[in-house]
Design a protein around this motif. Sequence first.
Motif, mmCIF file in Angstrom:
data_model
loop_
_atom_site.group_PDB
_atom_site.id
_atom_site.type_symbol
_atom_site.label_atom_id
_atom_site.label_comp_id
_atom_site.label_asym_id
_atom_site.label_seq_id
_atom_site.Cartn_x
_atom_site.Cartn_y
_atom_site.Cartn_z
ATOM 1 N N LEU A 199 0.734 -1.270 -0.007
ATOM 2 C CA LEU A 199 -0.006 0.028 0.035
ATOM 3 C C LEU A 199 0.920 1.106 0.283
ATOM 4 O O LEU A 199 1.837 1.312 0.834
ATOM 5 N N VAL A 200 0.797 2.067 -0.873
ATOM 6 C CA VAL A 200 1.396 3.471 -1.077
ATOM 7 C C VAL A 200 0.452 4.345 -0.949
ATOM 8 O O VAL A 200 -0.659 4.597 -1.768
ATOM 9 N N THR A 201 0.669 5.441 -0.237
ATOM 10 C CA THR A 201 -0.003 6.736 0.085
ATOM 11 C C THR A 201 0.833 7.803 -0.399
ATOM 12 O O THR A 201 1.999 7.940 -0.135
ATOM 13 N N PHE A 202 0.606 8.638 -1.423
ATOM 14 C CA PHE A 202 1.139 9.869 -1.657
ATOM 15 C C PHE A 202 0.291 11.164 -2.200
ATOM 16 O O PHE A 202 -0.848 11.095 -1.990
ATOM 17 N N ALA A 203 0.965 12.195 -2.053
ATOM 18 C CA ALA A 203 0.290 13.331 -2.313
ATOM 19 C C ALA A 203 0.699 14.116 -3.600
ATOM 20 O O ALA A 203 1.902 14.144 -4.150
ATOM 21 N N GLY A 204 -0.256 14.794 -4.212
ATOM 22 C CA GLY A 204 -0.043 15.361 -5.548
ATOM 23 C C GLY A 204 0.113 16.736 -5.284
ATOM 24 O O GLY A 204 0.111 17.306 -4.171
ATOM 25 N N PHE A 205 -0.397 17.509 -6.540
ATOM 26 C CA PHE A 205 -0.690 19.137 -6.569
ATOM 27 C C PHE A 205 -1.427 19.520 -5.381
ATOM 28 O O PHE A 205 -2.798 18.736 -5.219
ATOM 29 N N LEU A 206 -1.144 20.457 -4.900
ATOM 30 C CA LEU A 206 -2.148 21.026 -3.628
ATOM 31 C C LEU A 206 -2.308 20.319 -2.391
ATOM 32 O O LEU A 206 -3.080 20.321 -1.657
ATOM 33 N N GLY A 207 -1.299 19.167 -2.284
ATOM 34 C CA GLY A 207 -1.296 18.414 -1.143
ATOM 35 C C GLY A 207 -2.643 17.283 -1.356
ATOM 36 O O GLY A 207 -2.878 16.480 -0.209
#
Length: 382
Positions: free
Chosen positions: A296-304
């Motif tokens: 399981l990978v959690t990640f953040a993109g543009f604007l969090g």
Amino acid sequence: MRTGVWLVGARGSVATTSVVGALALRAGLTAPTGCVTELPELRGPALPGFTDLVFGGHDVVTTPLTKRAEALAAAGVLPGRLADAVVPDLAEVEASLRPAPTDGGPGDRIAAVVRDLTDFRRRHELDRVVVVNVAATEPAPAPHPAHHDLAALRDALAGPVDVLPASSRYAYAAFTAGCPYVDFTPSTGARLPALVALADERGLPYAGHDGKTGETLLKSVLAPMFAMRHLAVRSWSGTNLLGGGDGATLAEPAANAAKVVSKQRVLAETLGYLPQGGTRIDYVEELGDFKTAWDLVTFAGFLGTGMRMEFTWHGCDSALAAPLVLDLARLTAAAHAAGRRGALAELAFFFKDPLGDTGHALGAQWAVLCDFVAGLHAGVTR
């Protein structure tokens, strides 16, 4: 180029699958699927052919290779027809297997390994012998001053106290016998400074550590993707379930810890930071030689904005590892023939915890490997 492949752990699942596979390839009974060295980018005159490989090895168990092959066929690891077809050739390999030395002090056991390697090379009229460790994972050894100085190590090995783990004793014996050494496990092997000095003294190459066959292979592809897209990985958690001998060994906490360290290195060095989470390895006897990994990978993109990715990998450990063992034996033999010495960092493509600083991104490792092998072939054709 007649090349000996001396397998430490020669009756284990990975070794048996490697030998059966090589014999089947030699007889034209199967395709080289999974053998990286048979891709057009790497194939060429510097590498010994499958018909040039001669197998021997050590093990602490005595189960005949034919019986091990039968068991692996029954478990669905090997096709039954191939196991049956290579029985006569397996019997020939059986004649070159030796019990792992257990008598006397550490120096006596190392001397016995050296004699076995020397006799193997002489009897089969081999150009060279590559020692490949595919034995069970060891716990990390306790530090010892002799690990850092070759002269001190030689003195220590003359005494009754064993200052080296088994994988490092085999590396010492291999170098003493004039043989390159490959560690397909996360065990210590040749990573001690005293053994690095011995390899340099003898002018020998070595490679390792810990063959990259499943979950970590995927990490080496996916982690660079997150880094190149400038996405922030918040956590990366993995659970690995496996059976077989490797799984039973990794049920022991110290061996488990050594394996986990090897598997986690790719994330920190590729991303530049270590996300939250970790890797867990559990032994499930029922799975036999097969393994499952769930990440399981959690990640953040543009604007969090928070996002997640999950993947599951189901694989047969021996079928994934065996062609890489053959690749590494061929590549290391070619490097030795070309006069290479020291750590073969160019073989990082094959390992979870590679020697050198070539990075962990699979694409970059592949480019380095292709350049390295092209140089080996060019040296032969000049």
